[in-house]
Design a protein around this motif. Structure first.
Motif, mmCIF file in Angstrom:
data_model
loop_
_atom_site.group_PDB
_atom_site.id
_atom_site.type_symbol
_atom_site.label_atom_id
_atom_site.label_comp_id
_atom_site.label_asym_id
_atom_site.label_seq_id
_atom_site.Cartn_x
_atom_site.Cartn_y
_atom_site.Cartn_z
ATOM 1 N N GLY A 3 0.810 -1.219 0.000
ATOM 2 C CA GLY A 3 0.000 0.000 0.000
ATOM 3 C C GLY A 3 0.838 1.263 0.000
ATOM 4 O O GLY A 3 0.517 2.236 -0.690
ATOM 5 N N SER A 4 1.909 1.259 0.754
ATOM 6 C CA SER A 4 2.757 2.456 0.789
ATOM 7 C C SER A 4 3.490 2.647 -0.534
ATOM 8 O O SER A 4 3.679 3.789 -0.976
ATOM 9 C CB SER A 4 3.744 2.379 1.949
ATOM 10 O OG SER A 4 4.608 1.279 1.792
ATOM 11 N N THR A 5 3.882 1.567 -1.181
ATOM 12 C CA THR A 5 4.536 1.674 -2.490
ATOM 13 C C THR A 5 3.568 2.227 -3.530
ATOM 14 O O THR A 5 3.926 3.122 -4.310
ATOM 15 C CB THR A 5 5.061 0.296 -2.936
ATOM 16 O OG1 THR A 5 5.921 -0.222 -1.924
ATOM 17 C CG2 THR A 5 5.813 0.406 -4.244
ATOM 18 N N ILE A 6 2.345 1.709 -3.535
ATOM 19 C CA ILE A 6 1.334 2.206 -4.471
ATOM 20 C C ILE A 6 1.034 3.671 -4.187
ATOM 21 O O ILE A 6 0.893 4.480 -5.112
ATOM 22 C CB ILE A 6 0.066 1.338 -4.388
ATOM 23 C CG1 ILE A 6 0.347 -0.055 -4.939
ATOM 24 C CG2 ILE A 6 -1.096 1.976 -5.142
ATOM 25 C CD1 ILE A 6 -0.777 -1.045 -4.727
ATOM 26 N N SER A 7 0.965 4.026 -2.921
ATOM 27 C CA SER A 7 0.692 5.408 -2.539
ATOM 28 C C SER A 7 1.799 6.348 -3.007
ATOM 29 O O SER A 7 1.516 7.440 -3.506
ATOM 30 C CB SER A 7 0.538 5.492 -1.029
ATOM 31 O OG SER A 7 0.409 6.816 -0.619
ATOM 32 N N VAL A 9 3.923 5.854 -5.554
ATOM 33 C CA VAL A 9 3.916 5.916 -7.023
ATOM 34 C C VAL A 9 2.758 6.773 -7.511
ATOM 35 O O VAL A 9 2.937 7.656 -8.364
ATOM 36 C CB VAL A 9 3.873 4.496 -7.624
ATOM 37 C CG1 VAL A 9 3.611 4.546 -9.111
ATOM 38 C CG2 VAL A 9 5.168 3.765 -7.337
ATOM 39 N N LEU A 10 1.556 6.537 -7.000
ATOM 40 C CA LEU A 10 0.403 7.331 -7.432
ATOM 41 C C LEU A 10 0.544 8.794 -7.017
ATOM 42 O O LEU A 10 0.172 9.695 -7.777
ATOM 43 C CB LEU A 10 -0.887 6.738 -6.867
ATOM 44 C CG LEU A 10 -1.338 5.427 -7.487
ATOM 45 C CD1 LEU A 10 -2.603 4.924 -6.807
ATOM 46 C CD2 LEU A 10 -1.554 5.568 -8.979
ATOM 47 N N GLY A 11 1.101 9.031 -5.849
ATOM 48 C CA GLY A 11 1.333 10.406 -5.412
ATOM 49 C C GLY A 11 2.305 11.143 -6.310
ATOM 50 O O GLY A 11 2.102 12.316 -6.627
ATOM 51 N N MET A 12 3.337 10.466 -6.749
ATOM 52 C CA MET A 12 4.301 11.097 -7.650
ATOM 53 C C MET A 12 3.677 11.356 -9.015
ATOM 54 O O MET A 12 3.926 12.401 -9.626
ATOM 55 C CB MET A 12 5.558 10.238 -7.777
ATOM 56 C CG MET A 12 6.410 10.277 -6.522
ATOM 57 S SD MET A 12 7.907 9.305 -6.672
ATOM 58 C CE MET A 12 8.852 10.355 -7.732
ATOM 59 N N LEU A 13 2.876 10.417 -9.516
ATOM 60 C CA LEU A 13 2.216 10.621 -10.816
ATOM 61 C C LEU A 13 1.249 11.796 -10.770
ATOM 62 O O LEU A 13 1.206 12.609 -11.697
ATOM 63 C CB LEU A 13 1.496 9.345 -11.244
ATOM 64 C CG LEU A 13 2.382 8.168 -11.644
ATOM 65 C CD1 LEU A 13 1.541 6.936 -11.916
ATOM 66 C CD2 LEU A 13 3.228 8.524 -12.840
ATOM 67 N N VAL A 14 0.483 11.893 -9.710
ATOM 68 C CA VAL A 14 -0.444 13.018 -9.561
ATOM 69 C C VAL A 14 0.336 14.318 -9.425
ATOM 70 O O VAL A 14 -0.036 15.348 -10.008
ATOM 71 C CB VAL A 14 -1.388 12.782 -8.361
ATOM 72 C CG1 VAL A 14 -2.159 14.035 -8.002
ATOM 73 C CG2 VAL A 14 -2.333 11.638 -8.654
ATOM 74 N N SER A 15 1.426 14.291 -8.686
ATOM 75 C CA SER A 15 2.237 15.488 -8.517
ATOM 76 C C SER A 15 2.865 15.928 -9.840
ATOM 77 O O SER A 15 2.915 17.130 -10.130
ATOM 78 C CB SER A 15 3.324 15.232 -7.485
ATOM 79 O OG SER A 15 4.090 16.384 -7.294
ATOM 80 N N VAL A 16 3.318 14.982 -10.649
ATOM 81 C CA VAL A 16 3.882 15.316 -11.955
ATOM 82 C C VAL A 16 2.817 15.963 -12.833
ATOM 83 O O VAL A 16 3.057 16.980 -13.490
ATOM 84 C CB VAL A 16 4.474 14.045 -12.626
ATOM 85 C CG1 VAL A 16 4.698 14.248 -14.102
ATOM 86 C CG2 VAL A 16 5.773 13.656 -11.940
ATOM 87 N N PHE A 17 1.609 15.388 -12.846
ATOM 88 C CA PHE A 17 0.529 15.958 -13.656
ATOM 89 C C PHE A 17 0.176 17.368 -13.197
ATOM 90 O O PHE A 17 0.055 18.284 -14.012
ATOM 91 C CB PHE A 17 -0.708 15.058 -13.604
ATOM 92 C CG PHE A 17 -1.898 15.667 -14.285
ATOM 93 C CD1 PHE A 17 -1.969 15.707 -15.660
ATOM 94 C CD2 PHE A 17 -2.924 16.227 -13.544
ATOM 95 C CE1 PHE A 17 -3.053 16.282 -16.301
ATOM 96 C CE2 PHE A 17 -4.009 16.796 -14.167
ATOM 97 C CZ PHE A 17 -4.077 16.824 -15.545
ATOM 98 N N PHE A 18 0.021 17.566 -11.900
ATOM 99 C CA PHE A 18 -0.372 18.880 -11.418
ATOM 100 C C PHE A 18 0.760 19.901 -11.494
ATOM 101 O O PHE A 18 0.482 21.105 -11.603
ATOM 102 C CB PHE A 18 -0.954 18.798 -10.009
ATOM 103 C CG PHE A 18 -2.390 18.370 -10.028
ATOM 104 C CD1 PHE A 18 -3.365 19.216 -10.509
ATOM 105 C CD2 PHE A 18 -2.755 17.114 -9.607
ATOM 106 C CE1 PHE A 18 -4.686 18.833 -10.554
ATOM 107 C CE2 PHE A 18 -4.069 16.706 -9.643
ATOM 108 C CZ PHE A 18 -5.045 17.570 -10.117
#
Length: 94
Positions: A3-7, A9-18
């Motif tokens: 869960g922490s790994t997925i969090s 990765v998804l957090g970085m992807l969202v941060s890159v987009f924003f």
């Protein structure tokens, strides 16, 4: 652990987009585009936009450099919008 790994990765992807949306918003706002159109324009050249967002993420992640880099990233985003004809690509699709 998963869960922490997925969090992360998804957090970085969202941060890159924003980050891409944030720094490309200034020149796109001059064309009086809605939020939906801005997202479509960014997704039209996704690899370039997300690469710019990843670079912005890394450069603004550093504590003292981020104050210097924000105006530079806005200028770079403006140059990228005009050199790569982001708005023209979108207007051709509509």
């Amino acid at each position: 652990m998963i869960g922490s790994t997925i969090s992360i990765v998804l957090g970085m992807l969202v941060s890159v987009f924003f980050n891409a949306l944030s720094f490309l918003d200034y020149p796109l706002d001059r064309h009086k585009l809605s939020f939906r159109h801005k997202i479509r324009i960014i997704n039209s050249k996704s690899s370039l936009s997300y690469g710019f967002g990843a670079t912005a993420f890394l450069l603004t992640f550093l504590p003292f450099i981020n104050a210097i880099m924000k105006p530079i990233l806005i200028a770079a985003g403006t140059m990228m919008i005009h050199e790569k004809d982001y708005v023209k690509v979108y207007s051709d699709r509509v």
